[in-house]
Design a protein around this motif. Structure first.
Motif, short mmCIF file in Angstrom:
data_model
loop_
_atom_site.label_atom_id
_atom_site.label_comp_id
_atom_site.label_asym_id
_atom_site.label_seq_id
_atom_site.Cartn_x
_atom_site.Cartn_y
_atom_site.Cartn_z
N UNK A 59 -26.19 12.55 43.00
CA UNK A 59 -25.20 12.84 44.05
C UNK A 59 -23.81 12.39 43.64
N UNK A 60 -23.71 11.20 43.06
CA UNK A 60 -22.39 10.69 42.66
C UNK A 60 -21.73 11.56 41.59
N UNK A 61 -22.44 11.90 40.52
CA UNK A 61 -21.83 12.78 39.51
C UNK A 61 -21.41 14.15 40.06
N UNK A 86 -9.42 26.89 23.00
CA UNK A 86 -8.70 25.63 23.16
C UNK A 86 -9.67 24.59 23.69
N UNK A 87 -9.27 23.33 23.64
CA UNK A 87 -10.11 22.27 24.19
C UNK A 87 -9.98 22.26 25.71
N UNK A 88 -11.12 22.35 26.37
CA UNK A 88 -11.16 22.46 27.82
C UNK A 88 -11.15 21.09 28.50
N UNK A 89 -10.99 21.11 29.82
CA UNK A 89 -10.93 19.89 30.62
C UNK A 89 -12.14 18.99 30.40
N UNK A 95 -13.37 12.92 31.33
CA UNK A 95 -14.44 13.82 31.76
C UNK A 95 -15.68 13.77 30.87
N UNK A 96 -15.63 12.98 29.81
CA UNK A 96 -16.78 12.93 28.91
C UNK A 96 -18.01 12.32 29.58
N UNK A 97 -17.79 11.54 30.64
CA UNK A 97 -18.91 10.92 31.34
C UNK A 97 -19.37 11.74 32.55
N UNK A 98 -18.77 12.92 32.74
CA UNK A 98 -19.21 13.78 33.84
C UNK A 98 -20.63 14.27 33.60
N UNK A 99 -21.41 14.34 34.67
CA UNK A 99 -22.79 14.85 34.59
C UNK A 99 -23.04 15.82 35.74
N UNK A 153 -8.60 26.45 31.28
CA UNK A 153 -9.02 25.05 31.32
C UNK A 153 -8.46 24.35 30.09
N UNK A 154 -7.62 23.33 30.32
CA UNK A 154 -6.94 22.66 29.20
C UNK A 154 -7.15 21.16 29.24
N UNK A 155 -7.54 20.60 28.13
CA UNK A 155 -7.78 19.16 28.01
C UNK A 155 -6.56 18.36 28.41
N UNK A 156 -5.37 18.76 27.92
CA UNK A 156 -4.17 17.97 28.17
C UNK A 156 -3.82 17.92 29.66
N UNK A 157 -4.19 18.97 30.41
CA UNK A 157 -3.91 18.98 31.84
C UNK A 157 -4.81 18.00 32.58
#
Length: 325
Positions: A59-61, A86-89, A95-99, A153-157
């Motif tokens: 639920x939290x993720x 391009x590298x996305x968000x 966001x690497x820990x998003x699940x 979707x852009x990483x830098x944003x």
């Protein structure tokens, strides 16, 4: 008198046009899929329940996915896109820990079988977040629908727009204000930390090197610091710690009690005591019986869910949430 009536009618027309144009710009409404996919919400809820019933900690993720989506380019599903040209968000460090992507994919697949090319991934994110919270005894709320999916979707944003756990109150205030959210929304939505876990790296500096001199954050309860040091060693990037110790699986108002005891895990949690309005909200929720947190959270989630939405002919309805059509 005739001139006066004409002026009055003209004023009414102008007001009506302004109201209509505002509603068209917003473009979201309840029951949006009533005709095009009447079972959409029930399919989404049933599929989500299948995952939450087996793994309530999802639920939290899933709530966090919706939050991180809305704070970058608005609630347009851009956080779900894979990197291509391009590298996305989703590849940005925060966001690497998003699940929970697999849940969204499963929900999208279930909806597509019944109503292909109708329900957006952005709407699915909003509904899954709501359903996940309600399934662990949190509040529920009506979700206005009609979001369209973004194609960018852009990483830098993501790096530029996501609020950091290291933010002070001034940075938090500016960040939330840029999304049309006020100080109460900040205090309320921070309460989402009542569920879930965090890696030590998100708060390790508070334990071991707060000002660069090998010191501890003086705003933290020393006993809490000692507990955290037993779990998190210097440089630990893998260990997970409960954000709301003892009830991290349950959506409740204990988070605010922890803040009053100087036991907020992040600098951004502690920062709520640095502003008169957010501090008042924290102590109010921690002290009263019959907390208003559930009701307030529902209101702020609806508000957040309208940030920067694409509607009408904007964007697209993705066939697969990780790829543009």
């Amino acid at each position: 008198m005739v001139v006066g009536k004409r002026v009055f009618l003209l004023q009414l027309i102008v007001v009506a046009v302004l109201v209509l144009s505002h509603s068209n710009v917003q473009g979201l409404n309840l029951g949006y899929y009533h005709k095009t996919c009447p079972n959409a919400e029930s399919i989404i809820r049933k599929t989500t329940y299948g995952f939450i019933s087996r793994a309530p900690t999802l639920a939290a993720p899933l709530l966090r996915l919706h939050f991180h989506d809305c704070f970058v380019r608005g609630c347009d599903g851009s956080v779900l896109l894979n990197s291509s040209n391009n590298q996305a968000e989703r590849d940005a460090f925060p966001n690497l820990s998003l699940r929970g992507y697999h849940v969204i994919d499963a929900v999208k697949s279930a909806v597509e079988k019944v109503c292909p090319d109708v329900v957006s991934c952005a709407d699915i994110l909003a509904l899954v977040a709501r359903d996940s919270v309600s399934m662990i005894h949190g509040p529920s709320w009506e979700v206005p629908l009609g979001r369209r999916d973004g194609r960018v979707s852009r990483l830098n944003e993501a790096l530029a727009n996501l609020p950091s756990p290291f933010f002070n109150i001034t940075q938090l205030k500016q960040n939330f204000a840029s999304k049309g959210l006020n100080m109460k929304d900040l205090a309320v939505l921070s309460g989402g930390h009542t569920i879930g876990t965090s890696h030590c790296v998100a708060f390790g500096n508070r334990l071991y090197n707060f000002t660069g001199r090998g010191d501890t954050d003086p705003s933290m309860d020393p006993n809490y610091v000692a507990q955290l040091k037993k779990k998190c060693k210097p440089g630990d990037t893998t260990t997970l710690v409960e954000m709301d110790p003892g009830s991290f699986k349950t959506f409740d108002d204990d988070y605010y009690t922890l803040i009053t005891k100087r036991r907020g895990l992040f600098e951004s949690d502690a920062a709520l005591l640095s502003d008169a309005e957010t501090k008042a909200y924290v102590f109010h929720q921690a002290s009263i019986r019959g907390s208003t947190f559930d009701k307030d959270f529902a209101v702020s989630m609806v508000k957040m869910g309208k940030v920067g939405v694409l509607t009408g002919n904007q964007g697209e309805i993705r066939k697969h949430c990780a790829f543009v059509n």
